[in-house]
Design an enzyme around this catalytic site. Sequence first.
Site, mmCIF file in Angstrom:
data_model
loop_
_atom_site.group_PDB
_atom_site.id
_atom_site.type_symbol
_atom_site.label_atom_id
_atom_site.label_comp_id
_atom_site.label_asym_id
_atom_site.label_seq_id
_atom_site.Cartn_x
_atom_site.Cartn_y
_atom_site.Cartn_z
ATOM 1 N N LYS A 105 11.093 -10.512 9.619
ATOM 2 C CA LYS A 105 10.039 -9.650 9.075
ATOM 3 C C LYS A 105 10.206 -8.275 9.685
ATOM 4 C CE LYS A 105 6.446 -10.153 6.282
ATOM 5 N NZ LYS A 105 6.312 -11.068 5.147
HETATM 6 P P1 NAD Z 1 -0.318 -5.296 -1.489
HETATM 7 O O1 NAD Z 1 -0.098 -4.164 -0.580
HETATM 8 O O2 NAD Z 1 0.262 -5.214 -2.859
HETATM 9 O O3 NAD Z 1 -1.885 -5.582 -1.619
HETATM 10 C C1 NAD Z 1 -2.722 -5.836 -0.524
HETATM 11 C C2 NAD Z 1 -4.134 -5.943 -1.077
HETATM 12 O O4 NAD Z 1 -5.016 -6.374 -0.041
HETATM 13 C C3 NAD Z 1 -4.693 -4.613 -1.573
HETATM 14 O O5 NAD Z 1 -5.424 -4.834 -2.763
HETATM 15 C C4 NAD Z 1 -5.663 -4.190 -0.483
HETATM 16 O O6 NAD Z 1 -6.727 -3.383 -0.957
HETATM 17 C C5 NAD Z 1 -6.171 -5.547 -0.043
HETATM 18 N N1 NAD Z 1 -6.742 -5.514 1.275
HETATM 19 C C6 NAD Z 1 -6.295 -4.888 2.385
HETATM 20 N N2 NAD Z 1 -7.157 -5.093 3.402
HETATM 21 C C7 NAD Z 1 -8.149 -5.875 2.922
HETATM 22 C C8 NAD Z 1 -9.315 -6.413 3.473
HETATM 23 N N3 NAD Z 1 -9.637 -6.196 4.759
HETATM 24 N N4 NAD Z 1 -10.110 -7.169 2.694
HETATM 25 C C9 NAD Z 1 -9.783 -7.391 1.390
HETATM 26 N N5 NAD Z 1 -8.705 -6.891 0.811
HETATM 27 C C10 NAD Z 1 -7.900 -6.148 1.567
HETATM 28 O O7 NAD Z 1 0.206 -6.580 -0.732
HETATM 29 P P2 NAD Z 1 0.708 -7.944 -1.344
HETATM 30 O O8 NAD Z 1 2.171 -7.864 -1.515
HETATM 31 O O9 NAD Z 1 -0.161 -8.347 -2.481
HETATM 32 O O10 NAD Z 1 0.449 -8.914 -0.107
HETATM 33 C C11 NAD Z 1 -0.813 -9.533 0.126
HETATM 34 C C12 NAD Z 1 -0.593 -10.726 1.030
HETATM 35 O O11 NAD Z 1 0.329 -11.603 0.389
HETATM 36 C C13 NAD Z 1 0.000 -10.414 2.411
HETATM 37 O O12 NAD Z 1 -0.507 -11.325 3.344
HETATM 38 C C14 NAD Z 1 1.473 -10.650 2.197
HETATM 39 O O13 NAD Z 1 2.140 -10.922 3.402
HETATM 40 C C15 NAD Z 1 1.399 -11.849 1.284
HETATM 41 N N6 NAD Z 1 2.633 -12.073 0.530
HETATM 42 C C16 NAD Z 1 3.081 -11.184 -0.394
HETATM 43 C C17 NAD Z 1 4.270 -11.441 -1.069
HETATM 44 C C18 NAD Z 1 4.809 -10.519 -2.128
HETATM 45 O O14 NAD Z 1 5.845 -10.851 -2.713
HETATM 46 N N7 NAD Z 1 4.154 -9.421 -2.445
HETATM 47 C C19 NAD Z 1 4.990 -12.606 -0.786
HETATM 48 C C20 NAD Z 1 4.472 -13.513 0.136
HETATM 49 C C21 NAD Z 1 3.296 -13.219 0.797
#
Ligand code: NAD
Length: 415
Positions: A105
């Site tokens: 990561k």
């Molecule tokens: P992103 O940046 O696209 O979106 C993050 C979202 O979370 C945003 O809408 C933001 O406003 C919201 N957010 C931030 N702080 C917050 C809070 N305190 N309360 C509520 N909402 C909040 O990120 P993403 O890619 O969607 O990732 C989200 C989660 O999914 C993370 O934990 C990431 O590690 C996990 N994830 C993402 C992927 C991927 O392919 N994008 C893969 C595996 C895991």
Amino acid sequence: MNDENTYQLALKQLDRVAKKLKLDPNIHEKLKYPKTTLIVSIPIVKDDGKLEVFTGYRVQHNIDRGPSKGGIRFHPDVTLDHVKALAMWMTWKCAVMGLPYGGAKGGVCCDPKKLSERELEKITRRMTNELAPFIGPRKDIPAPDVYTSAQNMAWMMDTFSTHAGHAVPGVVTGKPLEIGGSFGRLEATAQGCIFAIMEFLKHKKKKFQGCTVAIQGYGNAGSVAHKLAEKAGARVIAVSDSCGGAFRAEGLPYADTIRHKSGCGFLEGLPEAEAITNRELLELDCDVLIPAALENQITEKNAGRIKAKLIAEAANGPTSEEATRILFERGIPVLPDILANAGGVVVSCFEWAQNLMGYFWTEREVKQRLYEIMALAVKRTVDLAEAEEIDMRLAAYMLAVRRVAEAARIRGLYP
Ligand code: NAD
């Protein structure tokens, strides 16, 4: 979120599974530590002409089963311990899905909301330059994560390729289609999560169709989960982002919600919806709760008040160990992060394989193969959880850690 807690949580989870598996103490000791930890300084000249130095991290936790794989996030809370935990979770995630990878990561401690596109490009390119000797299609393959996107991956690929003197699409995944991305990658995390929910419900002789769903976080994972849940016939009654949430008992239409979010940048003020806080969203009475934001959202403080009948962790580490125990005792099943959000890394693996082959698959092929891998991993996890009468997190970890430990044992220790 306290970073020490995130890493402590990852270590505690490993201890729990090591005990259950009666893991060789030497292998347990090895797995506690990341293989490589890099801290880099990223100086950039900002738009106002002043120089600012950001700190970047890349942690490669384990490479016993293949090159390391994992996203790079841009967030003000990024610290080394935080990244170490996320890297370890990637090792387990790749192993439970049967992918030929170890875990890694990365992150840059910055607030992307306060940076211009040009400044973000400079940070991405300089970070890639610093990491260049340590990443590559056979070494370590980054991908997007929180607040990084396909555009960041395009800049990374371009910077790395410029150094190499030829295009190296396989150095990162989650790229735009035009430069070697895969069909289905953008939707993959949410698609995998929805497949996991459907497979779990199928196992319980239930249907996702007609279920009420609450989603915390409206980025790549959360917003696409909304779209796909609606498409599958479920009713998404609540969504939220970092500024707060919106609730509508009759369901929030995806088209209206994404239009509003894309227009003003947040969900607040969504027409015909009631404003709710993130805390209220987590405690809503619904069939499926999908945490898709950040870590440590469900803890011992609120686990007793969760009313959802199933939790599917699209985010990494949204539930603390103590909360996992409370939810298990309350009979609320949790599809753990390393399983429920693994769709992203599965399709990343497809993208990487397509890059190495130079031959591309159709969207249908990608979706079908993703489904097969998700369905198998869910089945194995549910079967083990039922046989051992344990929660699905422990079951998924048992499958994953056993695979990594076996690879470590067979390879042996050098020298
Ligand atoms: P992103 O940046 O696209 O979106 C993050 C979202 O979370 C945003 O809408 C933001 O406003 C919201 N957010 C931030 N702080 C917050 C809070 N305190 N309360 C509520 N909402 C909040 O990120 P993403 O890619 O969607 O990732 C989200 C989660 O999914 C993370 O934990 C990431 O590690 C996990 N994830 C993402 C992927 C991927 O392919 N994008 C893969 C595996 C895991």
